[in-house]
Design a protein around this motif. Structure first.
Motif, short mmCIF file in Angstrom:
data_model
loop_
_atom_site.label_atom_id
_atom_site.label_comp_id
_atom_site.label_asym_id
_atom_site.label_seq_id
_atom_site.Cartn_x
_atom_site.Cartn_y
_atom_site.Cartn_z
N LEU A 151 0.98 -1.20 -0.10
CA LEU A 151 -0.01 0.01 0.01
C LEU A 151 0.82 1.22 -0.06
CD1 LEU A 151 -2.88 -0.93 2.41
CD2 LEU A 151 -3.10 -0.79 0.03
N ALA A 152 1.96 1.25 0.70
CA ALA A 152 2.78 2.29 0.87
C ALA A 152 3.64 2.64 -0.33
CB ALA A 152 3.82 2.15 2.09
N SER A 153 4.05 1.53 -1.18
CA SER A 153 4.79 1.54 -2.43
C SER A 153 4.01 2.12 -3.33
CB SER A 153 5.09 0.08 -2.57
OG SER A 153 5.78 0.18 -4.00
N ILE A 154 2.42 1.75 -3.41
CA ILE A 154 1.45 2.46 -4.07
C ILE A 154 1.33 3.87 -4.10
CG2 ILE A 154 -0.92 2.27 -4.88
CD1 ILE A 154 -0.93 -0.83 -4.60
N GLU A 155 1.09 4.22 -2.89
CA GLU A 155 0.77 5.57 -2.61
C GLU A 155 2.14 6.52 -2.88
OE1 GLU A 155 -0.24 8.24 1.60
OE2 GLU A 155 -0.12 6.16 1.42
N SER A 156 3.18 5.85 -2.78
CA SER A 156 4.69 6.57 -3.12
C SER A 156 4.66 6.96 -4.67
CB SER A 156 5.73 5.93 -2.64
OG SER A 156 6.87 6.35 -3.26
N LEU A 157 4.27 5.80 -5.22
CA LEU A 157 4.25 5.93 -6.89
C LEU A 157 3.29 7.00 -7.31
CD1 LEU A 157 4.93 2.26 -8.09
CD2 LEU A 157 6.41 3.90 -8.32
N GLN A 158 1.96 6.92 -6.75
CA GLN A 158 1.01 7.81 -6.86
C GLN A 158 1.38 9.45 -6.72
OE1 GLN A 158 -2.00 6.58 -4.51
NE2 GLN A 158 -2.97 5.29 -6.34
N ALA A 159 2.24 9.48 -5.73
CA ALA A 159 2.77 10.82 -5.23
C ALA A 159 3.63 11.16 -6.41
CB ALA A 159 3.36 11.02 -3.87
N THR A 160 4.57 10.43 -6.65
CA THR A 160 5.54 10.61 -7.80
C THR A 160 5.09 10.86 -9.13
OG1 THR A 160 7.05 9.10 -6.53
CG2 THR A 160 7.76 9.79 -9.18
N ILE A 161 3.81 10.21 -9.46
CA ILE A 161 3.29 10.50 -10.68
C ILE A 161 2.89 11.93 -10.40
CG2 ILE A 161 1.46 9.93 -12.19
CD1 ILE A 161 2.01 7.25 -11.65
N ALA A 162 2.16 12.10 -9.27
CA ALA A 162 1.62 13.71 -9.28
C ALA A 162 2.47 14.92 -9.21
CB ALA A 162 0.57 13.69 -7.79
#
Length: 367
Positions: A151-162
């Motif tokens: 979950l944390a990895s997915i959230e980190s990737l979403q933040a990076t994309i943002a």
């Protein structure tokens, strides 16, 4: 021989006497002629002294800033894949201005999102078995850790994309873009300027001696070189709490509306801080004042035996504003002050009042 010398002396005395007598005769004639000349009359223009309101203010040079202004830049590096604005465009907060390539991060995100249901189901299944005492607590904790890490990895990737979507942080007006499609933008690249021009601030300084005349909420007005005939109104909203030790000046900030967006950041302005006006003052054109080392004065007209003459009155020049000057002295309202033609005047000079100072040269007296 003695008779010849005596004769020569007589001739010399007669010659000198003749010359001296002639000079006395000529000087007497000149004196009589000058005495019989008519008194010169000098053309002047006048202005009547009336009670005048003298506006007081503190003048300063100010620097205009927007309410908010920022050079938009990127937090992460990448290739520019999209530019979604035009130069000079008005944008709202949250508008995506520039896209950076996020294909790799998007692929990683998709791969991890695909794994998420399986990892979540494993965790839920182990929790159920643990309640039935079929698995150990360590197994549940390991599954939970794996699930939360995903979950944390997915959230980190979403933040990076943002972060690869460069957005406007507030409503404002954009400047000229500094990036192009396909360009590699390193971290901190200057993309475009964004300014909120709805409200502007002006910063200026006043001498510490004027600090007692300044207060929060005090009105100010300013003009800028781009619009010299227009006055912008605002109010003081901040006063620096300390005096600059090097200059002895105090920094002041005022806020003013800018609904038509005519003011821009970086402009210099002539600022006037309004003070209490002075009522019933003597105000004359500066052309009426005789400036001298021993003191300043003006000429006031007066009637004597059906003739107009002038008297010289010593005055103090309190302040100047454009072509006018605030003066004080032994003056009275409704007196007429000479405004032009003062170069040839002296006390008790006879004058002639003319309507147009240009029609009669200042240096040409009328006889």
């Amino acid at each position: 021989m003695n008779k010849w010398i005596l004769g020569m002396l007589v001739i010399i005395v007669l010659a000198f006497g003749t010359v001296i007598g002639f000079n006395l005769f000529v000087n007497n004639k000149i004196k009589n002629t000058l005495a019989n000349l008519p008194e010169p009359v000098y053309p002047v223009t006048i202005e009547t002294l009336t009670p005048t309101v003298w506006p007081q203010n503190i003048s300063a040079i100010g620097f205009i800033e927007p309410n908010q202004g920022v050079n938009i830049s990127n937090e992460v590096a990448g290739i520019v894949t999209g530019i979604n604005f035009e130069n000079g465009q008005s944008v709202e907060k949250g508008t995506v201005l520039v896209n950076l390539d996020a294909s790799v991060q998007a692929a990683d995100l998709k791969a991890q999102q695909v794994q998420l249901p399986s990892v979540r189901d494993d965790y839920n299944r182990l929790v159920k078995l643990y309640k039935e005492r079929s698995v150990s607590e360590q197994s549940v904790e390991a599954a939970q850790s794996k699930y939360e890490a995903l979950l944390a990895s997915i959230e980190s990737l979403q933040a990076t994309i943002a972060l690869r979507e460069i957005k406007a942080p507030f409503n404002g007006l954009l400047g000229i873009r500094n990036v192009n499609l396909g360009q590699y933008a390193s971290v901190g690249s200057d993309i475009v300027r964004l300014d909120d021009l709805s409200v502007m601030r002006v910063r200026f300084s006043v001498p510490q001696s004027e600090l007692g005349k300044i207060s929060i909420g005090q009105p100010i007005s300013l003009t800028v070189e781009a619009y010299p005939d227009r006055a912008y109104e605002g109010k003081i909203n901040a006063i620096e709490p300390v005096v600059n030790a090097q200059t002895g000046l105090v920094a002041i900030q005022a806020e003013l509306p800018n609904e038509d967006r005519s003011l821009r950041g970086g402009m210099f302005a002539d600022v006037a801080v309004a003070l209490t006006d002075l009522d019933k003052q003597f105000v004359v054109p500066q052309t009426a004042i005789v400036f001298a080392l021993y003191g300043n004065s003006v000429y006031v007209t007066e009637k004597k035996d059906d003739e107009t003459r002038v008297k010289q009155v010593t005055v103090d020049v309190v302040a100047r504003n454009g072509n006018n000057a605030l003066i004080s002295g032994a003056l009275k309202f409704n007196e007429d002050v000479v405004t032009t033609g003062i170069l040839n005047l002296g006390n008790n000079t006879k004058v002639k009042i003319v309507p147009n100072p240009i029609s009669v040269p200042d240096s040409m007296p009328q006889l």
